[in-house]
Design a protein around this motif. Structure first.
Motif, PDB file in Angstrom:
ATOM      1  N   ARG A  69      11.727  41.405 103.490  1.00 57.99           N
ATOM      2  CA  ARG A  69      10.841  42.547 104.190  1.00 57.99           C
ATOM      3  C   ARG A  69      11.408  43.434 105.356  1.00 57.99           C
ATOM      4  O   ARG A  69      11.157  44.268 105.225  1.00 57.99           O
ATOM      5  CB  ARG A  69       9.621  41.403 105.425  1.00 57.99           C
ATOM      6  N   LEU A  70      12.180  43.181 106.434  1.00 59.04           N
ATOM      7  CA  LEU A  70      13.340  43.853 106.973  1.00 59.04           C
ATOM      8  C   LEU A  70      14.035  44.838 106.217  1.00 59.04           C
ATOM      9  O   LEU A  70      14.060  45.415 107.075  1.00 59.04           O
ATOM     10  CB  LEU A  70      14.432  43.332 108.236  1.00 59.04           C
ATOM     11  N   ARG A  71      14.368  45.062 104.793  1.00 60.51           N
ATOM     12  CA  ARG A  71      14.609  46.132 104.363  1.00 60.51           C
ATOM     13  C   ARG A  71      13.959  47.034 103.960  1.00 60.51           C
ATOM     14  O   ARG A  71      14.640  47.646 102.932  1.00 60.51           O
ATOM     15  CB  ARG A  71      15.166  45.224 102.673  1.00 60.51           C
ATOM     16  N   ASP A  72      12.677  46.663 104.056  1.00 60.68           N
ATOM     17  CA  ASP A  72      11.673  47.531 103.485  1.00 60.68           C
ATOM     18  C   ASP A  72      12.151  48.919 104.023  1.00 60.68           C
ATOM     19  O   ASP A  72      11.502  49.320 105.543  1.00 60.68           O
ATOM     20  CB  ASP A  72      10.189  47.473 104.213  1.00 60.68           C
ATOM     21  N   PRO A  73      12.239  49.949 103.305  1.00 65.72           N
ATOM     22  CA  PRO A  73      12.726  51.355 103.420  1.00 65.72           C
ATOM     23  C   PRO A  73      11.189  52.086 104.222  1.00 65.72           C
ATOM     24  O   PRO A  73      11.622  53.438 104.894  1.00 65.72           O
ATOM     25  CB  PRO A  73      12.976  52.247 102.219  1.00 65.72           C
ATOM     26  N   ASP A  74       9.861  51.538 104.293  1.00 68.61           N
ATOM     27  CA  ASP A  74       9.119  52.128 104.544  1.00 68.61           C
ATOM     28  C   ASP A  74       8.658  51.805 105.907  1.00 68.61           C
ATOM     29  O   ASP A  74       7.178  51.917 106.511  1.00 68.61           O
ATOM     30  CB  ASP A  74       8.216  52.152 103.713  1.00 68.61           C
ATOM     31  N   ARG A  75       9.047  51.215 105.937  1.00 71.30           N
ATOM     32  CA  ARG A  75       8.630  50.184 107.327  1.00 71.30           C
ATOM     33  C   ARG A  75       9.712  50.463 108.335  1.00 71.30           C
ATOM     34  O   ARG A  75      11.206  49.076 108.159  1.00 71.30           O
ATOM     35  CB  ARG A  75       8.070  49.193 107.214  1.00 71.30           C
ATOM     36  N   ARG A  76      10.109  50.707 109.711  1.00 67.30           N
ATOM     37  CA  ARG A  76      10.681  50.202 110.289  1.00 67.30           C
ATOM     38  C   ARG A  76      10.604  49.580 112.147  1.00 67.30           C
ATOM     39  O   ARG A  76       9.169  49.191 111.933  1.00 67.30           O
ATOM     40  CB  ARG A  76      11.312  51.360 111.518  1.00 67.30           C
ATOM     41  N   ILE A  77      11.053  47.870 111.554  1.00 65.61           N
ATOM     42  CA  ILE A  77      10.616  46.917 112.494  1.00 65.61           C
ATOM     43  C   ILE A  77      11.394  46.996 113.849  1.00 65.61           C
ATOM     44  O   ILE A  77      12.710  46.568 113.756  1.00 65.61           O
ATOM     45  CB  ILE A  77      10.651  45.667 112.015  1.00 65.61           C
ATOM     46  N   GLY A  78      11.360  46.786 114.739  1.00 65.08           N
ATOM     47  CA  GLY A  78      11.645  45.998 116.024  1.00 65.08           C
ATOM     48  C   GLY A  78      11.467  45.012 116.320  1.00 65.08           C
ATOM     49  O   GLY A  78      10.397  44.746 116.193  1.00 65.08           O
ATOM     50  N   VAL A  79      12.669  44.220 117.115  1.00 63.36           N
ATOM     51  CA  VAL A  79      12.752  42.922 117.489  1.00 63.36           C
ATOM     52  C   VAL A  79      13.041  42.731 118.770  1.00 63.36           C
ATOM     53  O   VAL A  79      14.124  43.063 118.951  1.00 63.36           O
ATOM     54  CB  VAL A  79      13.626  42.119 116.372  1.00 63.36           C
ATOM     55  N   LEU A  80      12.796  41.466 119.744  1.00 66.57           N
ATOM     56  CA  LEU A  80      12.794  41.216 120.360  1.00 66.57           C
ATOM     57  C   LEU A  80      12.983  39.998 121.424  1.00 66.57           C
ATOM     58  O   LEU A  80      12.004  39.986 120.473  1.00 66.57           O
ATOM     59  CB  LEU A  80      11.467  41.550 121.691  1.00 66.57           C
ATOM     60  N   ILE A  81      14.277  39.451 121.341  1.00 65.57           N
ATOM     61  CA  ILE A  81      14.163  38.885 121.987  1.00 65.57           C
ATOM     62  C   ILE A  81      14.671  37.906 122.872  1.00 65.57           C
ATOM     63  O   ILE A  81      15.596  38.642 123.681  1.00 65.57           O
ATOM     64  CB  ILE A  81      15.491  37.633 120.479  1.00 65.57           C
ATOM     65  N   ASP A  82      13.752  37.636 124.139  1.00 71.17           N
ATOM     66  CA  ASP A  82      13.719  37.549 125.409  1.00 71.17           C
ATOM     67  C   ASP A  82      14.682  35.915 126.081  1.00 71.17           C
ATOM     68  O   ASP A  82      13.540  34.854 125.651  1.00 71.17           O
ATOM     69  CB  ASP A  82      12.439  37.722 126.245  1.00 71.17           C
ATOM     70  N   ASN A  83      15.262  36.390 126.929  1.00 71.31           N
ATOM     71  CA  ASN A  83      16.265  35.943 127.555  1.00 71.31           C
ATOM     72  C   ASN A  83      16.714  33.863 126.486  1.00 71.31           C
ATOM     73  O   ASN A  83      16.460  33.134 126.860  1.00 71.31           O
ATOM     74  CB  ASN A  83      14.572  34.490 128.757  1.00 71.31           C
ATOM     75  N   LEU A  84      17.854  34.702 125.867  1.00 64.75           N
ATOM     76  CA  LEU A  84      18.282  33.471 125.005  1.00 64.75           C
ATOM     77  C   LEU A  84      19.099  33.133 125.635  1.00 64.75           C
ATOM     78  O   LEU A  84      19.642  31.613 124.717  1.00 64.75           O
ATOM     79  CB  LEU A  84      19.335  34.497 123.845  1.00 64.75           C
ATOM     80  N   GLU A  85      19.049  33.118 126.694  1.00 61.49           N
ATOM     81  CA  GLU A  85      20.176  32.227 127.632  1.00 61.49           C
ATOM     82  C   GLU A  85      20.015  31.072 128.154  1.00 61.49           C
ATOM     83  O   GLU A  85      20.292  29.760 127.333  1.00 61.49           O
ATOM     84  CB  GLU A  85      20.547  32.450 128.803  1.00 61.49           C
ATOM     85  N   SER A  86      18.296  30.423 127.635  1.00 60.96           N
ATOM     86  CA  SER A  86      17.771  29.185 127.542  1.00 60.96           C
ATOM     87  C   SER A  86      18.299  28.262 126.413  1.00 60.96           C
ATOM     88  O   SER A  86      18.013  27.212 126.578  1.00 60.96           O
ATOM     89  CB  SER A  86      16.226  29.528 127.460  1.00 60.96           C
ATOM     90  N   ALA A  87      18.635  29.201 125.212  1.00 62.80           N
ATOM     91  CA  ALA A  87      18.598  28.273 124.259  1.00 62.80           C
ATOM     92  C   ALA A  87      20.183  28.137 123.987  1.00 62.80           C
ATOM     93  O   ALA A  87      20.988  27.520 122.883  1.00 62.80           O
ATOM     94  CB  ALA A  87      18.408  28.899 122.882  1.00 62.80           C
ATOM     95  N   MET A  88      20.815  28.463 124.842  1.00 64.46           N
ATOM     96  CA  MET A  88      22.529  28.492 124.351  1.00 64.46           C
ATOM     97  C   MET A  88      22.501  26.997 125.456  1.00 64.46           C
ATOM     98  O   MET A  88      22.092  26.938 126.876  1.00 64.46           O
ATOM     99  CB  MET A  88      23.405  29.760 125.787  1.00 64.46           C
ATOM    100  N   ASN A  89      24.038  26.673 125.494  1.00 64.26           N
ATOM    101  CA  ASN A  89      25.039  25.334 126.332  1.00 64.26           C
ATOM    102  C   ASN A  89      26.168  26.006 127.080  1.00 64.26           C
ATOM    103  O   ASN A  89      26.630  25.136 127.810  1.00 64.26           O
ATOM    104  CB  ASN A  89      25.615  24.752 124.939  1.00 64.26           C
TER     105      ASN A  89
END
Length: 553
Positions: A69-89
């Motif tokens: 889906r993310l390779r679709d040449p006709d659709r530009r997709i933006g992704v935001l992942i916020d506060n990633l430190e919560s999942a880190m050690n």
């Protein structure tokens, strides 16, 4: 990546909103690790809700469908992942129960996809299988703050906004919180707000919680770094605005030397410790405020200040400059914080390394370097709590001397008399002579000539009786010669001045005594009309004072 309140999420969202993406996917990490949604569930939700895609129980299959889906040449997709430190050690890697996020990020970072993924985090990501490009946003400038406050109708023409901006390090969240507090609590009067609250940078609870959350997170994932951060709050960052690597390391007394760099780097990567060229470190005032509060609540308050004081004393081998003197005095401030007035006193009277080769106590070096106001403040904060002995006598004499130079003669006389009482109590002959000399100088400056002559006569007499006081003998002779020449007793003045050999005087006296003795000799010859000899002595005095950094003379 950067500290809390920097504006990371705002910047990322603004970017995604303005770049014309056809679709935006979002993932908000909860602050509590047990509440973090598994990566498997996130991918399933994205496929079903945003792409109307059926999902499988196999995570690998779902990831491949997302990649397609993310390779679709006709659709530009933006992704935001916020506060990633919560999942880190705490070491830049995902916690064991959330390792599948590594595979999700590998898909998002795949060069073949047309999507753009922005991640916000207070901590750096160090997963070897994931290619990320770190970006640290700049803190907001003072002009940014001024624009924002002005937009909210808050007057910003005074210097108060500059102080606030420096104190909060240009933090965006702090800017919003403070502007709201100024409008609500002070009717928009920024000066009134700052006057009332500048001594408590964490007075606003939302700001307090923001900073506290960073400390709490660090405590959970890297205890050594947390302890160091709290201990670093002991430094003042005022007269000396930074500490060296050695100054940081001395607070890691319970950590193996080989791990020191790693612990320091842990704080720097979280933007909790500022640094320059790996040699100068400091805390922003807000971080320091929280560090002090937590250090005081621990059982390490005393030992931390003791170690810091030892570091400052060891870091100054010899006093060559004003900065050297101020660095040495930092030890005094640490002892003051733990109410160890005796050791604070020792810093002033027992530190005796200077470029002039003499054993000059630090307090007198401050006078010599022109830092008299700082020394008056330092002495007055401890003098009532120091054991009455030769050291306290030295403090009173020095305080009296500085008061005299400032024209506060009654205070000066009271200090010297107190020093004299202490000397008499402990039968300290040299301290007694010093006190009489200083009282004579006070009377001279008040031009109470007869009393001044009486004091110098006592110094002269005591010095003749004991060769230990030979320096005082020469100095009293010069002072008596000057006073007699100033009151018309020409013959008596010459009798005293002829007892002094100006050629050997420099080797007989301390730099302080020598400089002033030359000065009074020059004045004596001027008063008795021997202008050529007077001029030569004045020139000698000037040269000597320049060579020995005696600004006052």
């Amino acid at each position: 990546q950067g500290e809390g309140g920097l504006g990371k999420t705002t910047l990322a969202r603004k970017y995604l909103d303005t770049q014309g993406f056809d679709l935006q996917l979002e993932l908000w990490m909860p602050t509590e690790q047990e509440s973090i949604t598994p990566a498997e569930s996130v991918v399933e939700e994205w496929l079903r809700r945003n792409f109307n895609e059926e999902t499988e129980r196999d995570f690998g299959i779902n990831l491949e469908r997302l990649r397609r889906r993310l390779r679709d040449p006709d659709r530009r997709i933006g992704v935001l992942i916020d506060n990633l430190e919560s999942a880190m050690n705490g070491e830049g890697r995902f916690i064991d129960t959330r390792r599948p996020y590594v595979d999700l990020l590998r898909v998002l970072a795949d060069p073949s996809v047309r999507s753009v993924t922005l991640i916000t985090s207070r901590e750096r990501l160090y997963e070897a299988n994931v290619s990320v490009q770190p970006y640290r946003p700049d803190r907001l400038s003072e002009d940014n703050w001024r624009q924002f406050f002005s937009s909210r109708k808050i007057h910003t023409e005074s210097g108060v906004l500059s102080e606030m901006w420096r104190s909060y390090g240009g933090n965006a969240k702090a800017m919003k919180i403070l502007s709201g507090a100024i409008l609500t609590d002070s009717d928009g009067d920024i000066e009134a707000y700052w006057q009332e609250n500048k001594d408590d940078l964490l007075i606003e609870q939302e700001l307090n919680h923001l900073v506290a959350s960073q400390f709490t997170r660090l405590q959970a994932v890297d205890l050594d770094a947390y302890k160091l951060l709290c201990r670093l709050g002991c430094y003042r960052y005022q007269d000396i605005s930074y500490v060296s690597t050695e100054g940081v390391s001395c607070l890691l007394w319970d950590v193996p030397l080989g791990r020191h760099r790693r612990v320091i780097k842990s704080l720097q990567e979280r933007s909790l410790l500022e640094g320059r060229r790996g040699q100068k470190y400091w805390l922003h005032p807000v971080i320091r405020a929280m560090a002090i509060a937590r250090l005081k609540a621990s059982d390490e308050w005393t030992i931390t200040h003791q170690n810091a004081a030892k570091f400052w004393m060891q870091s100054v081998q010899i006093v060559n400059t004003v900065e050297d003197a101020l660095r040495a005095l930092e030890a005094y401030h640490h002892y003051l914080e733990i109410s160890n007035f005796e050791l604070a006193c020792n810093v002033i009277v027992e530190f005796k390394n200077s470029q002039w080769g003499e054993e000059i106590p630090l307090g007198w070096l401050f006078y010599r370097l022109g830092l008299m106001e700082q020394m008056v403040s330092a002495i007055n904060r401890i003098i009532d709590n120091v054991t009455s002995d030769h050291r306290s006598g030295m403090l009173y004499n020095l305080l009296g001397y500085i008061y005299r130079l400032a024209g506060n003669f009654q205070q000066a006389i009271a200090c010297h008399q107190k020093a004299g009482d202490i000397a008499a109590t402990f039968n300290q002959a040299q301290s007694k002579v010093s006190t009489l000399l200083n009282l004579g100088l006070c009377k001279k400056d008040l031009w109470e000539v007869e009393e001044a002559i009486e004091y110098f006569n006592q110094v002269y007499s005591l010095s003749q009786q004991n060769t230990v006081h030979s320096g005082y003998l020469v100095y009293s002779q010069c002072c008596l010669a000057y006073l007699h020449s100033s009151t018309g007793s020409r013959q008596l003045a010459l009798e005293f001045v002829n007892q002094v050999d100006s050629e050997t005087l420099l080797s007989q006296l301390s730099a302080w005594g020598a400089g002033y003795s030359l000065l009074y000799l020059g004045a004596t010859y001027r008063n008795v009309g021997e202008i050529a000899r007077s001029l030569a002595l004045y020139q000698k005095t000037t040269l000597y004072s320049e060579e020995n950094h005696f600004t006052q003379i």
